[in-house]
Design a protein around this motif. Structure first.
Motif, mmCIF file in Angstrom:
data_model
loop_
_atom_site.group_PDB
_atom_site.id
_atom_site.type_symbol
_atom_site.label_atom_id
_atom_site.label_comp_id
_atom_site.label_asym_id
_atom_site.label_seq_id
_atom_site.Cartn_x
_atom_site.Cartn_y
_atom_site.Cartn_z
ATOM 1 N N SER A 22 13.062 -15.323 -6.318
ATOM 2 C CA SER A 22 11.396 -14.769 -6.137
ATOM 3 C C SER A 22 10.473 -15.591 -7.065
ATOM 4 O O SER A 22 9.735 -15.888 -6.339
ATOM 5 N N ILE A 25 10.137 -19.150 -5.386
ATOM 6 C CA ILE A 25 9.413 -18.580 -4.097
ATOM 7 C C ILE A 25 8.109 -18.886 -4.938
ATOM 8 O O ILE A 25 6.934 -18.566 -3.820
ATOM 9 N N THR A 26 7.448 -17.592 -5.381
ATOM 10 C CA THR A 26 5.913 -16.855 -5.824
ATOM 11 C C THR A 26 4.849 -18.082 -6.965
ATOM 12 O O THR A 26 4.471 -18.589 -6.349
ATOM 13 N N THR A 29 4.279 -21.348 -4.047
ATOM 14 C CA THR A 29 3.649 -21.039 -3.591
ATOM 15 C C THR A 29 2.219 -20.782 -4.026
ATOM 16 O O THR A 29 1.489 -21.413 -3.228
ATOM 17 N N GLY A 30 2.222 -19.663 -4.910
ATOM 18 C CA GLY A 30 1.169 -19.946 -5.830
ATOM 19 C C GLY A 30 -0.162 -21.622 -6.151
ATOM 20 O O GLY A 30 -0.581 -21.598 -5.741
ATOM 21 N N ALA A 32 1.302 -24.493 -4.849
ATOM 22 C CA ALA A 32 0.789 -24.933 -3.182
ATOM 23 C C ALA A 32 -0.901 -24.861 -2.924
ATOM 24 O O ALA A 32 -1.429 -25.171 -2.776
ATOM 25 N N LEU A 33 -1.111 -23.463 -3.000
ATOM 26 C CA LEU A 33 -2.419 -22.629 -2.735
ATOM 27 C C LEU A 33 -3.147 -23.582 -3.077
ATOM 28 O O LEU A 33 -4.886 -23.628 -2.169
ATOM 29 N N SER A 65 -3.334 -17.347 -5.270
ATOM 30 C CA SER A 65 -2.175 -17.825 -6.237
ATOM 31 C C SER A 65 -2.239 -16.599 -7.288
ATOM 32 O O SER A 65 -1.520 -16.040 -7.509
ATOM 33 N N CYS A 68 0.199 -13.689 -6.004
ATOM 34 C CA CYS A 68 1.640 -14.348 -6.096
ATOM 35 C C CYS A 68 1.844 -14.232 -7.243
ATOM 36 O O CYS A 68 2.597 -13.980 -7.429
#
Length: 252
Positions: A22, A25-26, A29-30, A32-33, A65, A68
């Motif tokens: 996690s 991933i978080t 993801t944050g 990348a956004l 983000s 996230c």
């Protein structure tokens, strides 16, 4: 006995933070956004948003983000209750509080570092397309690094509030719901209250205080950046302090 030392507790929390998927991933993801939205904003800029601060313009992705990072903060604390790992953590550290404080300290350091680096990368990437426009800025221009750093600080402190809520509610869904309702939705509802005192007080709510940060120029209708930073720090400290008191008093 080494686990009871401050160094041992911090090492244990560091290991727990980075050995769960996690976290990766978080964070990814944050990041990348923020980068994807920043590049998109730069690549599609046509002059229509000239009045928007350049740093704010390139960091629109931080609004996504933020969720996230808040979820990660909640998972750092409430996640252990859902798995039952918290029993082992508190059994190894009977005084309990160093566990929560180590989590908060490590999370703060990691979140700020990741956010700041992501902001810098996003700003530089967006400037590839913004070069030659009215939004062209250099990293060394006055106020730019400060704006990037204050944006990272705002995201970090908001996420630290979420971490504290995770410790308070000891439930991932409950803490997420509390964060969304109290931090994101409640201020919007209060805007409908027709009293100037409410409007003034709202500027000191976490999300509204965060909106005063991350800009080269002063944002209208917000408190001063320094005041906003202190306000966010006090909110996060208050939530963590409340969670600390309850951690000592409640059964696991």
């Amino acid at each position: 006995m080494s686990a009871l030392t401050a160094k041992g507790i911090v090492r244990s929390e560091w290991h727990k933070l980075w050995t769960v998927r996690s976290t990766w991933i978080t964070l990814l993801t944050g990041c990348a956004l923020v980068i994807a939205v920043g590049i998109t904003m730069g690549a599609t800029y046509d002059g229509d948003d000239a009045e928007i601060d350049t740093v704010v313009f390139t960091l629109f992705g931080t609004q996504l983000s933020q969720i996230c990072l808040a979820v990660l903060g909640i998972l750092v604390t409430a996640g252990e209750y859902s798995t039952g790992l918290i029993r082992a953590s508190l059994a190894a550290v009977p005084s309990r509080l160093p566990v929560l404080w180590s989590k908060a300290g490590l999370f703060t350091a990691v979140a700020f570092t990741v956010c700041f680096v992501t902001n810098v990368v996003t700003f530089l990437a967006a400037q590839i397309w913004l070069s030659g426009t009215d939004k062209e800025l250099a990293l060394t221009d006055s106020g730019v690094l400060g704006a990037l750093a204050s944006s990272a600080a705002a995201l970090t402190l908001l996420s630290l509030v979420a971490l504290g809520l995770g410790a308070l509610f000891r439930s991932v869904p409950g803490a997420i719901g509390a964060f969304v309702c109290a931090v994101l939705i409640l201020p919007e509802v209060l805007t409908m209250v027709p009293f100037s005192a409410v409007d003034t007080a709202m500027k000191y709510f976490p999300a509204q205080a965060a909106s005063a940060l991350g800009s080269v120029a002063r944002v209208e209708n917000t408190i001063a950046p320094g005041t906003a930073l202190v306000t966010l720090a006090l909110w996060s400290a208050a939530v963590i302090a409340t969670a600390s008191v309850l951690l000592k008093r409640r059964d696991v």
